[in-house]
Motif scaffolding. Structure first.
Motif, PDB file in Angstrom:
ATOM      1  N   LEU A 113       0.846  -1.200   0.000  1.00  0.00           N
ATOM      2  CA  LEU A 113       0.000   0.000   0.000  1.00  0.00           C
ATOM      3  C   LEU A 113       0.879   1.246   0.000  1.00  0.00           C
ATOM      4  O   LEU A 113       0.654   2.191  -0.751  1.00  0.00           O
ATOM      5  N   LYS A 114       1.929   1.228   0.827  1.00  0.00           N
ATOM      6  CA  LYS A 114       2.808   2.404   0.906  1.00  0.00           C
ATOM      7  C   LYS A 114       3.541   2.617  -0.419  1.00  0.00           C
ATOM      8  O   LYS A 114       3.729   3.745  -0.864  1.00  0.00           O
ATOM      9  N   ALA A 115       3.932   1.504  -1.041  1.00  0.00           N
ATOM     10  CA  ALA A 115       4.631   1.627  -2.326  1.00  0.00           C
ATOM     11  C   ALA A 115       3.681   2.157  -3.384  1.00  0.00           C
ATOM     12  O   ALA A 115       4.034   3.007  -4.200  1.00  0.00           O
ATOM     13  N   LEU A 116       2.450   1.656  -3.337  1.00  0.00           N
ATOM     14  CA  LEU A 116       1.457   2.027  -4.348  1.00  0.00           C
ATOM     15  C   LEU A 116       1.116   3.508  -4.258  1.00  0.00           C
ATOM     16  O   LEU A 116       0.980   4.205  -5.257  1.00  0.00           O
ATOM     17  N   THR A 117       0.968   4.008  -3.044  1.00  0.00           N
ATOM     18  CA  THR A 117       0.539   5.396  -2.876  1.00  0.00           C
ATOM     19  C   THR A 117       1.737   6.307  -2.712  1.00  0.00           C
ATOM     20  O   THR A 117       1.603   7.514  -2.620  1.00  0.00           O
ATOM     21  N   ASN A 118       2.946   5.693  -2.653  1.00  0.00           N
ATOM     22  CA  ASN A 118       4.163   6.467  -2.565  1.00  0.00           C
ATOM     23  C   ASN A 118       4.160   7.369  -1.347  1.00  0.00           C
ATOM     24  O   ASN A 118       4.622   8.494  -1.410  1.00  0.00           O
ATOM     25  N   SER A 119       3.595   6.868  -0.247  1.00  0.00           N
ATOM     26  CA  SER A 119       3.455   7.746   0.904  1.00  0.00           C
ATOM     27  C   SER A 119       3.415   6.938   2.181  1.00  0.00           C
ATOM     28  O   SER A 119       2.978   5.797   2.202  1.00  0.00           O
ATOM     29  N   GLU A 120       3.881   7.563   3.263  1.00  0.00           N
ATOM     30  CA  GLU A 120       3.829   6.924   4.576  1.00  0.00           C
ATOM     31  C   GLU A 120       2.615   7.446   5.338  1.00  0.00           C
ATOM     32  O   GLU A 120       2.327   7.014   6.435  1.00  0.00           O
ATOM     33  N   GLU A 121       1.949   8.426   4.735  1.00  0.00           N
ATOM     34  CA  GLU A 121       0.943   9.191   5.485  1.00  0.00           C
ATOM     35  C   GLU A 121      -0.476   8.657   5.316  1.00  0.00           C
ATOM     36  O   GLU A 121      -1.430   9.372   5.547  1.00  0.00           O
TER      37      GLU A 121
END
Length: 411
Positions: A113-121
């Motif tokens: 999910l983090k890779a897909l959305t490119n975000s930690e937030e």
């Protein structure tokens, strides 16, 4: 192609999209007449739940369907049963439009999910079997159904409507706008083909999922691909029961199972694999499947190798060797009864192309049957005539697998 959201149960809508033109899916399966990416929307007294999204290229249609039913600030939750790109492609944009919505995923999907959305937030929470979501008169029970067919796959059950969101289970790559199993054409071949190509390698996981589903009364099954099963859903559950309890489906059907594993940096090896696959599939009595080594876990490799009568490994050459995932696959062979399995290798390369020879040598030393075919190595991008060679290679390998006699070099 615009169609309106379709009601499938009280306050539950189909907001998926149809892809009538796709012909090979994930490079793994042929789809005779297209497919669908099924996504759903649930309206409740306290807000909206989105269930899965669609492939990115189709997200405009998806958002049109969402907007026809609600405004983005009404969306409270997004449930993602499976984070493969064809179901999560529109997720980054959905999160942008509905930033306050909470994404619900299995723990295994977190890094994806983090890779897909490119975000930690991201606003997300992990869910597993027996966790429940209560919202405005709808009760959703989550079910962990891993390896069907990715490690992070989930299903869920809506109590009030006796509706199972099954994920990839009970899906089929079959395009028919009439959507419901009692309205569409005969898709039984697509339903079985999907089981054979996607689920069969993981049949022990299928059996575990069926056990989880047994606790519920199911009146409607809404999978991620293909028709929604509302008439006699149990016939599909029974089919899965029967297929997943066959000790060895191949021996029953007499068909030989051939698995093509490939790794590709610039799509070259993948194109070769595709042509070889088509050659293999042209031989009566052989079922070929393709697997991308970049996205497959070792226990799945073992399951697939176990049930394969033959397999081919496609590899690029990097630093004069095959990349790590290829060696990981080979190391899985230690866990198997290898007697009599037929194996081979192919690949593309930039400079030297040693990887294929390394792999062939290793296959021979593992005492696999390696047919004496000319090693198939192609420099950089395969030309049309080279793709013909790949097709021919597939034909020859499949014929040998099917019992055509050749001298096998065991040295």
């Amino acid at each position: 192609m615009h169609h309106h959201p379709i009601t499938i149960a009280k306050d539950i809508y189909f907001i998926g999209v149809f892809d009538p033109d796709i012909r090979t899916f994930d490079i793994v399966m042929r789809t005779a007449n297209g497919s669908s990416y099924n996504a759903y929307l649930i309206k409740t007294a306290e807000g909206v739940i989105i269930v899965d999204t669609v492939k990115k290229e189709f997200q405009d249609d998806f958002f049109r369907h969402v907007e026809a039913l609600c405004s983005y600030d009404e969306i409270k939750y997004v449930i993602i049963h499976h984070i493969e790109p064809d179901h999560s492609g529109a997720l980054p944009e959905l999160i942008r439009r509905a930033p306050h919505a909470k994404v619900l995923i299995s723990p295994q999907a977190t890094t994806m999910l983090k890779a897909l959305t490119n975000s930690e937030e991201i606003n997300f929470e992990t869910i597993w079997t027996n966790k429940q979501l209560h919202l405005g008169g709808k009760t959703i029970t989550f079910l962990t159904t891993p390896y069907l067919h990715w490690p992070e796959t989930m299903s869920s059950y809506v109590q009030e409507d006796k509706l199972l969101f099954s994920g990839d289970v009970f899906g089929s790559h079959y395009y028919d706008k009439r959507l419901f199993n009692n309205k569409v054409g005969d898709f039984s071949y697509a339903f079985q083909y999907y089981y054979d190509h996607i689920m069969r390698p993981f049949q022990s996981y299928v059996r575990s999922a069926l056990k989880l589903y047994e606790r519920f009364k199911i009146e409607l099954i809404a999978p991620l691909h293909g028709p929604i099963l509302r008439e006699n859903p149990y016939q599909y559950i029974d089919a899965y029961k029967q297929w997943s309890h066959k000790v060895d489906t191949n021996k029953g059907s007499g068909k030989k199972i051939l698995s093509i594993f490939y790794l590709t940096s610039y799509k070259n090896t993948q194109e070769m694999a595709q042509a070889i696959f088509e050659g293999c599939e042209s031989i009566e009595g052989v079922v070929a499947n393709m697997y991308d080594l970049a996205s497959i876990e070792s226990q799945n490799m073992i399951a697939i190798l176990e049930e394969s009568d033959g397999f081919l490994i496609g590899t690029p050459t990097i630093n004069a060797d095959a990349p790590k995932p290829v060696w990981d696959l080979l190391s899985c062979l230690m866990f198997l009864e290898k007697q009599g399995k037929c194996a081979g290798a192919f690949g593309s390369y930039g400079w030297s192309g040693e990887a294929v020879d390394h792999i062939l040598a290793r296959l021979k030393s593992l005492k696999l049957r390696v047919p004496p075919l000319t090693p198939l190595k192609i420099k950089l991008i395969p030309s049309q005539s080279e793709l013909e060679e790949c097709y021919q290679f597939g034909v020859e390998f499949a014929e040998i697998l099917n019992g055509k006699l050749v001298e096998i070099d065991l040295t």
